[in-house]
Scaffold this motif. Sequence first.
Motif, short mmCIF file in Angstrom:
data_model
loop_
_atom_site.label_atom_id
_atom_site.label_comp_id
_atom_site.label_asym_id
_atom_site.label_seq_id
_atom_site.Cartn_x
_atom_site.Cartn_y
_atom_site.Cartn_z
N GLN A 1 50.22 39.82 33.18
CA GLN A 1 49.34 40.26 34.25
C GLN A 1 48.94 41.72 34.06
N LEU B 1 47.60 45.30 40.49
CA LEU B 1 46.76 44.44 41.33
C LEU B 1 45.51 45.19 41.79
N ARG C 1 53.29 47.50 39.96
CA ARG C 1 52.64 46.20 40.16
C ARG C 1 51.50 46.31 41.17
N TRP D 1 46.75 36.55 37.82
CA TRP D 1 47.51 36.94 39.01
C TRP D 1 47.65 35.78 39.97
#
Length: 375
Positions: free
Chosen positions: A304, A230, A226, A295
């Motif tokens: 996402q 991002l 994750r 997000w």
Amino acid sequence: MSDRNDEHDELRKVVRAFLEHASPSSEVRRLAETDEGYDPEVWRRLADELGLVGLIVPERFGGAGAGAAELAVVMAEMGRTLLCAPYLSSAVLAPAALLESGDETACAEFLPDIADGSVIATLAVAEGNSDIRDLDAVWTTARADGDRHLLFGTKERVTDGYAAGLLLTVARTEKGLSLFAVDPEAVERRPLPALDPTRKLARVHFDRTPARLIGAEGAAEGAVARVLDLGAVALAAEQAGGAERCLELSVEYAKTREQFGRPIGAFQAIKHKCAELLYEVESAKAAAQDAARLWSAAAAASEQGLAASVARAYCSETYVHAAAETIQIHGGIGYTWEHDAHLYLRRAKSSALLLGSTSWHLERVAADIGLVPTA
């Protein structure tokens, strides 16, 4: 929605005005020649005056508590000026890794210093020649030694690893992938030569290096994935910003450079190049903004991740194409060391391999929509 757009426009104006003075081409070239690759005074101002270093850090840990949408605005502006600073490492990857770990004690200890810029942190994942997204290729090991662990192994291509004051390292224990905090003074670090000298990479070697476990042992794989997603969203925004600046440079030059008594922008071939770049750049900006929006809206993790890969793949290809076309449109001067076009091409080429290669992200998208079978 309009209020939020107004806030983003104001943020964009503030960051752009700051970077126009703090990151001119001459400064980018100067910092590219140093091992650390950033100006401590500019970094301090980013943290103190603008509050950007702690942008995604929650307010309870001394940050601004902003989301991915605001991060995308900032990263796009930094991409436009090729800012030389450990922002992706210390303001995105490292704090995200700490937050995803769920370790409140570690967050309370490390995040305030990261947010105020007094400590530069980074995340060390990749090993050997493997893609950073291939977490099965992580073979740095951590062995329990009383109330601590000892690390053994080598990390490659660690962004800002030479300048960092805190290394968050992914290593394998008997329970699986885990996250550890390491004091850089206890490891062997060496700057690596890179195609893009504006973003510093390092090799980090661990040999019985003391490390502190962050979060639960064996629980880091999903969290790291994750964090890298991002990071991909942030990087896509940076790439879109760089591509947009390449388009601007091309159009400006096409309006002023004359051949045969006319600006070269009057010729059909140059018009076609600029029009094609405009379409691609606007599409890249839209892809990056959409990923950041998902997000910020706390959409499903799978949604996402898919949006992050779509944005990264498209923005990577757009940036490389925009930078290459900028050199073509500028002609002979675009090939010289004195012109900035090569700096954008170097950043574009290297960014396409950062936080997952373009091919890795395309394969992920293809698997998600059923074009290829999942593993």
